[in-house]
Design an enzyme around this catalytic site. Sequence first.
Site, PDB file in Angstrom:
ATOM      1  CB  CYS A  80      40.144  53.684  41.331  1.00 22.38           C
ATOM      2  SG  CYS A  80      40.819  53.142  40.088  1.00 22.38           S
TER       3      CYS A  80
ATOM      4  CG  ASN B 180      42.165  47.148  40.302  1.00 21.57           C
ATOM      5  OD1 ASN B 180      42.951  45.967  40.424  1.00 21.57           O
ATOM      6  ND2 ASN B 180      42.640  48.486  40.660  1.00 21.57           N
TER       7      ASN B 180
ATOM      8  CB  CYS C  58      42.482  55.060  35.188  1.00 20.20           C
ATOM      9  SG  CYS C  58      42.222  54.944  33.498  1.00 20.20           S
ATOM     10  NE  ARG C  59      40.017  56.929  39.106  1.00 16.21           N
ATOM     11  CZ  ARG C  59      39.005  57.596  39.893  1.00 16.21           C
ATOM     12  NH1 ARG C  59      38.846  58.496  40.882  1.00 16.21           N
ATOM     13  NH2 ARG C  59      37.943  56.505  39.234  1.00 16.21           N
ATOM     14  CB  SER C  60      43.348  51.587  42.176  1.00 14.55           C
ATOM     15  OG  SER C  60      43.182  51.308  41.738  1.00 14.55           O
TER      16      SER C  60
ATOM     17  CG  ASP D 267      36.865  58.425  36.289  1.00  9.32           C
ATOM     18  OD1 ASP D 267      38.006  57.988  35.407  1.00  9.32           O
ATOM     19  OD2 ASP D 267      36.119  57.619  35.940  1.00  9.32           O
TER      20      ASP D 267
HETATM   21  P1  4NP Z   1      39.940  54.165  37.654  1.00  7.26           P
HETATM   22  O1  4NP Z   1      38.454  54.849  36.050  1.00  7.26           O
HETATM   23  O2  4NP Z   1      38.457  53.868  38.150  1.00  7.26           O
HETATM   24  O3  4NP Z   1      40.132  55.741  37.892  1.00  7.26           O
HETATM   25  O4  4NP Z   1      40.013  52.878  36.862  1.00  7.26           O
HETATM   26  C1  4NP Z   1      38.191  54.408  35.248  1.00  7.26           C
HETATM   27  C2  4NP Z   1      38.188  53.390  34.546  1.00  7.26           C
HETATM   28  C3  4NP Z   1      36.975  52.564  33.703  1.00  7.26           C
HETATM   29  C4  4NP Z   1      35.740  53.122  33.704  1.00  7.26           C
HETATM   30  C5  4NP Z   1      35.717  54.436  34.654  1.00  7.26           C
HETATM   31  C6  4NP Z   1      36.716  54.716  35.294  1.00  7.26           C
HETATM   32  N1  4NP Z   1      34.791  52.775  32.970  1.00  7.26           N
HETATM   33  O5  4NP Z   1      33.970  53.718  33.286  1.00  7.26           O
HETATM   34  O6  4NP Z   1      34.698  52.186  32.088  1.00  7.26           O
END
Ligand code: 4NP
Length: 152
Positions: A7, A10, A12-14, A123
């Site tokens: 993602c 790294n 939240c989702r992955s 997201d």
């Molecule tokens: P992820 O979510 O891609 O599912 O880990 C996010 C985590 C952090 C951010 C965006 C999405 N960020 O903007 O810091």
Amino acid sequence: MKILMVCLGNICRSPLAEGLMREKIHSAGLDWTVDSAGTSGWHSGEAPDRRSVQIARANQIDISHQRARQFSRADFNRFDLIFAMDKSNLNELRELASSEAQRKKLKLFLAEIGDMPFEEVPDPYYDGNFQRVFDMLDVASDRFVQKYTGNR
Ligand code: 4NP
């Protein structure tokens, strides 16, 4: 089989995708490897977002030991399948691929599973909808393992 879930951050989702996929692989008695990474290095070294840790824990999956890392080109050689959570992640990965063989390893996770109501895992970082993300990844990882083991 070696699988990488990717993602943006790294955190939240992955990490959830990794934890769920590991759980399904283990339950199916398979000797596969699963890991996760982010296209960005913004959160490198950090534990998963506490909301991901909580929803995993509520479903008897512990992802608290995971640490975020940025995807690197070497991952193309380390993994057989690289699953992007959304199209933006997929596009970032495509830019890093340097051969057709590497490009072929890249898949949009939900689209690859088929029969899912969405093509992308949204997201949850700002909207906080981790339940929806967990449910999608739960179904998709289950179907993936079933598909490759010939169950159903
Ligand atoms: P992820 O979510 O891609 O599912 O880990 C996010 C985590 C952090 C951010 C965006 C999405 N960020 O903007 O810091």
